[in-house]
Design a protein around this motif. Sequence first.
Motif, PDB file in Angstrom:
ATOM      1  N   ASP A   1       0.853  -1.190   0.000  1.00  0.00           N
ATOM      2  CA  ASP A   1       0.000   0.000   0.000  1.00  0.00           C
ATOM      3  C   ASP A   1       0.892   1.245   0.000  1.00  0.00           C
ATOM      4  OD1 ASP A   1      -1.933   1.912   0.247  1.00  0.00           O
ATOM      5  OD2 ASP A   1      -2.657   1.270   2.223  1.00  0.00           O
ATOM      6  N   PRO A   2       1.435   1.619  -1.168  1.00  0.00           N
ATOM      7  CA  PRO A   2       2.389   2.735  -1.223  1.00  0.00           C
ATOM      8  C   PRO A   2       1.854   4.040  -0.657  1.00  0.00           C
ATOM      9  CG  PRO A   2       2.415   1.509  -3.282  1.00  0.00           C
ATOM     10  CD  PRO A   2       1.265   0.975  -2.482  1.00  0.00           C
ATOM     11  N   LYS A   3       0.579   4.335  -0.863  1.00  0.00           N
ATOM     12  CA  LYS A   3       0.038   5.602  -0.373  1.00  0.00           C
ATOM     13  C   LYS A   3       0.130   5.704   1.140  1.00  0.00           C
ATOM     14  CE  LYS A   3      -3.148   6.595  -4.179  1.00  0.00           C
ATOM     15  NZ  LYS A   3      -4.567   6.819  -4.574  1.00  0.00           N
ATOM     16  N   ALA A   4      -0.067   4.578   1.814  1.00  0.00           N
ATOM     17  CA  ALA A   4      -0.012   4.576   3.279  1.00  0.00           C
ATOM     18  C   ALA A   4       1.417   4.485   3.788  1.00  0.00           C
ATOM     19  CB  ALA A   4      -0.835   3.415   3.827  1.00  0.00           C
ATOM     20  N   GLU A   5       2.267   3.740   3.077  1.00  0.00           N
ATOM     21  CA  GLU A   5       3.602   3.443   3.591  1.00  0.00           C
ATOM     22  C   GLU A   5       4.675   4.425   3.145  1.00  0.00           C
ATOM     23  OE1 GLU A   5       3.878  -1.278   3.996  1.00  0.00           O
ATOM     24  OE2 GLU A   5       3.009  -0.668   2.078  1.00  0.00           O
ATOM     25  N   LEU A   6       4.426   5.154   2.046  1.00  0.00           N
ATOM     26  CA  LEU A   6       5.455   6.035   1.508  1.00  0.00           C
ATOM     27  C   LEU A   6       5.810   7.170   2.462  1.00  0.00           C
ATOM     28  CD1 LEU A   6       7.358   6.685  -0.780  1.00  0.00           C
ATOM     29  CD2 LEU A   6       5.502   7.886  -1.953  1.00  0.00           C
ATOM     30  N   LYS A   7       4.889   7.529   3.358  1.00  0.00           N
ATOM     31  CA  LYS A   7       5.192   8.621   4.286  1.00  0.00           C
ATOM     32  C   LYS A   7       6.315   8.257   5.249  1.00  0.00           C
ATOM     33  CE  LYS A   7       1.418   7.412   7.487  1.00  0.00           C
ATOM     34  NZ  LYS A   7       0.163   7.910   8.093  1.00  0.00           N
ATOM     35  N   TYR A   8       6.666   6.969   5.309  1.00  0.00           N
ATOM     36  CA  TYR A   8       7.764   6.535   6.161  1.00  0.00           C
ATOM     37  C   TYR A   8       9.043   6.269   5.367  1.00  0.00           C
ATOM     38  CZ  TYR A   8       3.640   5.485   9.005  1.00  0.00           C
ATOM     39  OH  TYR A   8       2.443   5.560   9.675  1.00  0.00           O
ATOM     40  N   SER A   9       9.029   6.559   4.073  1.00  0.00           N
ATOM     41  CA  SER A   9      10.165   6.200   3.237  1.00  0.00           C
ATOM     42  C   SER A   9      10.412   7.279   2.193  1.00  0.00           C
ATOM     43  CB  SER A   9       9.905   4.837   2.574  1.00  0.00           C
ATOM     44  OG  SER A   9      11.036   4.382   1.878  1.00  0.00           O
ATOM     45  N   GLN A  10      11.193   6.938   1.156  1.00  0.00           N
ATOM     46  CA  GLN A  10      11.493   7.847   0.058  1.00  0.00           C
ATOM     47  C   GLN A  10      11.037   7.216  -1.251  1.00  0.00           C
ATOM     48  OE1 GLN A  10      15.750   8.069   1.779  1.00  0.00           O
ATOM     49  NE2 GLN A  10      15.646   9.830   0.407  1.00  0.00           N
ATOM     50  N   ALA A  11      10.649   8.063  -2.194  1.00  0.00           N
ATOM     51  CA  ALA A  11      10.108   7.562  -3.458  1.00  0.00           C
ATOM     52  C   ALA A  11      11.103   6.682  -4.203  1.00  0.00           C
ATOM     53  CB  ALA A  11       9.675   8.736  -4.334  1.00  0.00           C
ATOM     54  N   GLY A  12      12.389   6.964  -4.060  1.00  0.00           N
ATOM     55  CA  GLY A  12      13.397   6.195  -4.778  1.00  0.00           C
ATOM     56  C   GLY A  12      13.789   4.895  -4.114  1.00  0.00           C
ATOM     57  N   LEU A  13      13.077   4.508  -3.049  1.00  0.00           N
ATOM     58  CA  LEU A  13      13.454   3.304  -2.312  1.00  0.00           C
ATOM     59  C   LEU A  13      12.393   2.208  -2.334  1.00  0.00           C
ATOM     60  CD1 LEU A  13      15.197   4.714   0.911  1.00  0.00           C
ATOM     61  CD2 LEU A  13      16.235   3.972  -1.236  1.00  0.00           C
ATOM     62  N   TYR A  14      11.302   2.402  -3.058  1.00  0.00           N
ATOM     63  CA  TYR A  14      10.266   1.375  -3.004  1.00  0.00           C
ATOM     64  C   TYR A  14       9.757   1.020  -4.399  1.00  0.00           C
ATOM     65  CZ  TYR A  14       6.144   4.004  -4.457  1.00  0.00           C
ATOM     66  OH  TYR A  14       5.224   4.686  -5.215  1.00  0.00           O
ATOM     67  N   VAL A  15       9.173  -0.162  -4.469  1.00  0.00           N
ATOM     68  CA  VAL A  15       8.402  -0.585  -5.629  1.00  0.00           C
ATOM     69  C   VAL A  15       7.139  -1.237  -5.076  1.00  0.00           C
ATOM     70  CG1 VAL A  15       9.568  -2.820  -5.773  1.00  0.00           C
ATOM     71  CG2 VAL A  15       8.458  -1.906  -7.794  1.00  0.00           C
ATOM     72  N   SER A  16       6.012  -1.048  -5.741  1.00  0.00           N
ATOM     73  CA  SER A  16       4.768  -1.648  -5.263  1.00  0.00           C
ATOM     74  C   SER A  16       4.747  -3.138  -5.590  1.00  0.00           C
ATOM     75  CB  SER A  16       3.562  -0.959  -5.902  1.00  0.00           C
ATOM     76  OG  SER A  16       3.557  -1.170  -7.305  1.00  0.00           O
ATOM     77  N   THR A  17       3.965  -3.889  -4.840  1.00  0.00           N
ATOM     78  CA  THR A  17       3.903  -5.338  -5.040  1.00  0.00           C
ATOM     79  C   THR A  17       3.475  -5.724  -6.457  1.00  0.00           C
ATOM     80  OG1 THR A  17       3.422  -5.648  -2.687  1.00  0.00           O
ATOM     81  CG2 THR A  17       2.935  -7.493  -4.145  1.00  0.00           C
ATOM     82  N   PRO A  18       2.419  -5.121  -7.036  1.00  0.00           N
ATOM     83  CA  PRO A  18       2.033  -5.502  -8.407  1.00  0.00           C
ATOM     84  C   PRO A  18       3.126  -5.207  -9.436  1.00  0.00           C
ATOM     85  CG  PRO A  18       0.250  -4.316  -7.330  1.00  0.00           C
ATOM     86  CD  PRO A  18       1.445  -4.168  -6.452  1.00  0.00           C
ATOM     87  N   VAL A  19       3.807  -4.074  -9.287  1.00  0.00           N
ATOM     88  CA  VAL A  19       4.878  -3.737 -10.227  1.00  0.00           C
ATOM     89  C   VAL A  19       6.058  -4.692 -10.046  1.00  0.00           C
ATOM     90  CG1 VAL A  19       6.623  -1.989 -10.802  1.00  0.00           C
ATOM     91  CG2 VAL A  19       4.226  -1.331 -10.551  1.00  0.00           C
ATOM     92  N   PHE A  20       6.391  -5.015  -8.799  1.00  0.00           N
ATOM     93  CA  PHE A  20       7.477  -5.964  -8.548  1.00  0.00           C
ATOM     94  C   PHE A  20       7.165  -7.319  -9.177  1.00  0.00           C
ATOM     95  CE2 PHE A  20       9.646  -9.155  -5.853  1.00  0.00           C
ATOM     96  CZ  PHE A  20      10.957  -8.742  -6.033  1.00  0.00           C
TER      97      PHE A  20
END
Length: 354
Positions: free
Chosen positions: A49-68
Amino acid sequence: MSRMKQILKYFIVVLLYYSGLAFVFRFLKRLSRSNQKPLILMYHQVFDDPKAELKYSQAGLYVSTPVFDKQMSYLAKHYKPISLADLATSIRSNQTLDPKNIVITFDDGWRDNYQHAYPILKEYQLPAIIFLTANFIGTNDIFWFMRAATLMTINKLDRQQLRALFKKVCLSSAESDSAAIETMASDTDWFIEKLKKLDLIVINRVLDELSKSNKKSDNTGDNSRWTMNWDEVKEMSQHGISFGSHGCTHRVMTTLSSDENMRELRDSREVIEAKLGLRVDIFSYPNGDYNIEIEKLVEQGGYLCAVTTKGIGKPGNKSELFALRRIGVHEGISVGPRGNYSRAMFDFHLLRNS
């Protein structure tokens, strides 16, 4: 990147990809033996859930599960994924490397690697290596950069306010930086890059002051454990996932003394080996920062190879085994303007870094 630039880049990439020009370029690169080298990919977090979890991280450090999932499906069909240990062994023995080989790596030891990435890797039977920050595994501790991202999300400070904060806590850090840092679009990324230059004690002092002065909590949500525990690590180690060291504390090694660096190398390795009962001989430099002296320490510490994001090491060159370059993978490099996965964007990212 501005919205218009993002759209323009997307259409150019799609045009090159579906016109066949990208495949011609790849073919020509593979004709040159000097350019034949496997890619080493670097991931960090996989968010459900990037919208909920991104506030604890940086945009350049994550990929969403469907994209992965789509990325791994593509790699399984069009590449030949191998383990990093196998790649290092091939380099040491001067074996010919297949340019279609590719290595999947993760940094830090995030819990979401177990929750979201691991099932997908198992489904496609893909090998991968996760570099563990030993002191954080099996704890509820959070990385300082996660705390910094959370505070920035909550308090929404601009750079002028942040510079004032730096001057208040540590005057020297307020000096001008390289153009690469100063031109960063994200204030959060700018803030974290500035902090990386400081000692961990000073970093925590800055974050404590930010938390105190704005009187807003830096609570990191209901998910009280952000890194894996040792049971999860053991389970993954029995099903095709390897583990390496990312140090004990995630401190940037170029800011530490030789003795401190050797402790990071030795202690992290001993902890992971004791927990898993397996040899640990691959290292990932925290933040990708290293120098010749640190390379020598890693080799002296008994490691087989080391990976970075800033090296010039080309897999296939034995002299660069302790500075093997990885390419970062995150959500933004493989989605179109509407946020949907784009095979063309992902493949173009791999092609231009090959």
